[in-house]
Write an enzyme that holds these catalytic residues in place. Structure first.
Site, PDB file in Angstrom:
ATOM      1  N   PRO A 176      -7.000  98.898  -9.798  1.00 25.06           N
ATOM      2  CA  PRO A 176      -8.392  99.353  -9.673  1.00 25.06           C
ATOM      3  C   PRO A 176      -9.194  98.993 -10.936  1.00 25.06           C
ATOM      4  CG  PRO A 176      -6.822 101.148  -9.239  1.00 25.06           C
ATOM      5  CD  PRO A 176      -6.036 100.010  -9.793  1.00 25.06           C
ATOM      6  N   ARG A 183     -15.223 101.109 -13.252  1.00 27.99           N
ATOM      7  CA  ARG A 183     -16.506 101.793 -13.024  1.00 27.99           C
ATOM      8  C   ARG A 183     -17.020 101.698 -11.597  1.00 27.99           C
ATOM      9  NH1 ARG A 183     -16.116  99.655 -17.998  1.00 27.99           N
ATOM     10  NH2 ARG A 183     -16.329 101.134 -19.723  1.00 27.99           N
ATOM     11  N   GLN A 186     -11.235  90.602 -20.782  1.00 29.14           N
ATOM     12  CA  GLN A 186     -11.218  92.008 -21.224  1.00 29.14           C
ATOM     13  C   GLN A 186     -10.011  92.712 -20.594  1.00 29.14           C
ATOM     14  OE1 GLN A 186     -15.545  93.666 -21.178  1.00 29.14           O
ATOM     15  NE2 GLN A 186     -15.476  92.032 -19.650  1.00 29.14           N
ATOM     16  N   ASN A 187      -9.299  92.017 -19.709  1.00 32.53           N
ATOM     17  CA  ASN A 187      -8.194  92.636 -18.982  1.00 32.53           C
ATOM     18  C   ASN A 187      -6.911  92.600 -19.822  1.00 32.53           C
ATOM     19  OD1 ASN A 187     -10.034  92.842 -16.929  1.00 32.53           O
ATOM     20  ND2 ASN A 187      -9.296  91.015 -15.844  1.00 32.53           N
ATOM     21  N   ASP A 234      -3.881  92.887 -18.207  1.00 31.49           N
ATOM     22  CA  ASP A 234      -2.772  92.715 -17.260  1.00 31.49           C
ATOM     23  C   ASP A 234      -2.044  91.374 -17.415  1.00 31.49           C
ATOM     24  OD1 ASP A 234      -5.387  92.407 -14.795  1.00 31.49           O
ATOM     25  OD2 ASP A 234      -4.465  90.804 -15.949  1.00 31.49           O
ATOM     26  N   HIS A 290      -9.135  92.764 -25.455  1.00 31.91           N
ATOM     27  CA  HIS A 290      -8.754  94.180 -25.530  1.00 31.91           C
ATOM     28  C   HIS A 290      -7.243  94.308 -25.602  1.00 31.91           C
ATOM     29  CE1 HIS A 290     -12.868  95.243 -23.520  1.00 31.91           C
ATOM     30  NE2 HIS A 290     -12.969  94.825 -24.757  1.00 31.91           N
ATOM     31  N   CYS A 337       9.167 110.476 -38.249  1.00 27.49           N
ATOM     32  CA  CYS A 337       7.841 110.156 -37.676  1.00 27.49           C
ATOM     33  C   CYS A 337       7.806 110.698 -36.245  1.00 27.49           C
ATOM     34  CB  CYS A 337       7.608 108.635 -37.659  1.00 27.49           C
ATOM     35  SG  CYS A 337       5.992 108.253 -36.936  1.00 27.49           S
TER      36      CYS A 337
END
Ligand code: APR
Length: 280
Positions: A45, A48, A118-119, A121, A138, A175
């Protein structure tokens, strides 16, 4: 009789006029910007689109805002929601779409000057676009590190955690940081290659924007980095950004897999696109 008044408006471009310039090698350096819309038909999906987009579907989680799930400050104290949705967004067995295949065909024909996606995948590379022609603005899922001490974390343990929807934690002694895939969260900086790769944009003679709402900077600024008079093609369900506002712009509104098929037919690449897509 008076001489004809020169018309100032340049003839509008059409997908066929752009295709003709590609076929006659007048266009040879194409910059592409892609977003989540080119992966929806693969089963991921987008963010927006009302109702089906991820952000509407997160409403039940009552997050401060839907985008918090990808905000580094929210993740640092509450990584659970991210891992609750990660499985559906972390492709392991997804097939690239016709849109991804179109990008691979551009690269195969030495027409892809550079692709900004921008994906996260990785489907562009799976479709056959060479990695050196792609910037994952990204980030992507390929690696993961501790969100606190940055130590690396084994891939197989990450895959197990994602499949289970569990939060993986740092293995370093003392940590307690949650492990985060190397995707760029809101509040984090983009890969430093971004500034270097955007320098390729003014060299291009065509821009194609596909499957993005152009709502997130700095990628949303790419649409305005073309040289003067360079045509821009939008292949998207809806108009976005200032695409369509310049004389040379062409907007193919609707499903992007149909849009790239129309573009491929105009180029005479219809059969080649289908064949390439069949084999990815
Ligand atoms: N065909 C054509 N267009 C589509 C399709 C489709 N099958 N499916 C969705 N779209 C369009 C939508 O209409 C919308 O304009 O793709 C666009 C997707 O927009 P977003 O959901 O905002 O995705 P994107 O633009 O990639 O978001 C940018 O926001 O959440 C952050 O980091 C995340 O990279 C993401 C960034």
């Amino acid at each position: 009789s008076n001489p004809p008044i020169p018309t100032t408006a340049k003839p509008k471009n059409t997908i066929q006029s752009i295709a003709d310039r590609i076929k006659t090698n007048q266009i040879t350096r194409i910059i592409v910007l892609t977003g989540a819309g080119i992966s929806t038909s693969a089963g991921i999906p987008d963010f927006r689109t009302p109702k089906t987009g991820l952000y509407d579907r997160l409403a039940p989680l009552k997050l401060p805002s839907p985008e918090s799930i990808f905000h580094i400050s929210y993740f640092s104290h509450s990584p659970e929601p991210f891992y609750a949705i990660a499985q559906a967004r972390h492709p392991t067995t997804l097939k690239p779409t016709l849109s991804h295949a179109f990008l691979a065909l551009l690269a195969k024909k030495n027409l892809l000057h550079f692709l900004f996606t921008q994906n996260i995948d990785g489907l562009e590379e799976d479709a056959g676009v060479p990695a050196e022609k792609i910037l994952w603005t990204h980030g992507n899922w390929k690696d993961q590190h501790c969100s606190k001490c940055k130590s690396a974390y084994p891939d197989n343990m990450m895959r197990k955690a994602i499949r289970a929807g569990d939060v993986p934690y740092c293995l370093a002694p003392k940590c307690d940081g949650a492990i985060k895939p190397d995707v760029v969260f809101f509040g984090e900086s983009l890969p430093e290659e971004f500034d270097e790769k955007v320098k390729l944009i003014p060299e291009a003679d065509l821009m194609i924007v596909m499957g993005t709402s152009l709502r997130v900077a700095p990628c949303s600024g790419i649409q305005r980095m073309m040289g003067p008079g360079v045509p821009r093609v939008l292949i998207n369900m809806e108009r976005c950004g200032d695409m369509g506002s310049q004389d040379g712009d062409v907007c193919i509104l609707g499903d992007c897999d149909e849009g790239v098929s129309e573009f491929a037919e105009a180029l005479g690449w219809g059969d080649e696109l289908k064949a390439l897509w069949e084999e990815v």
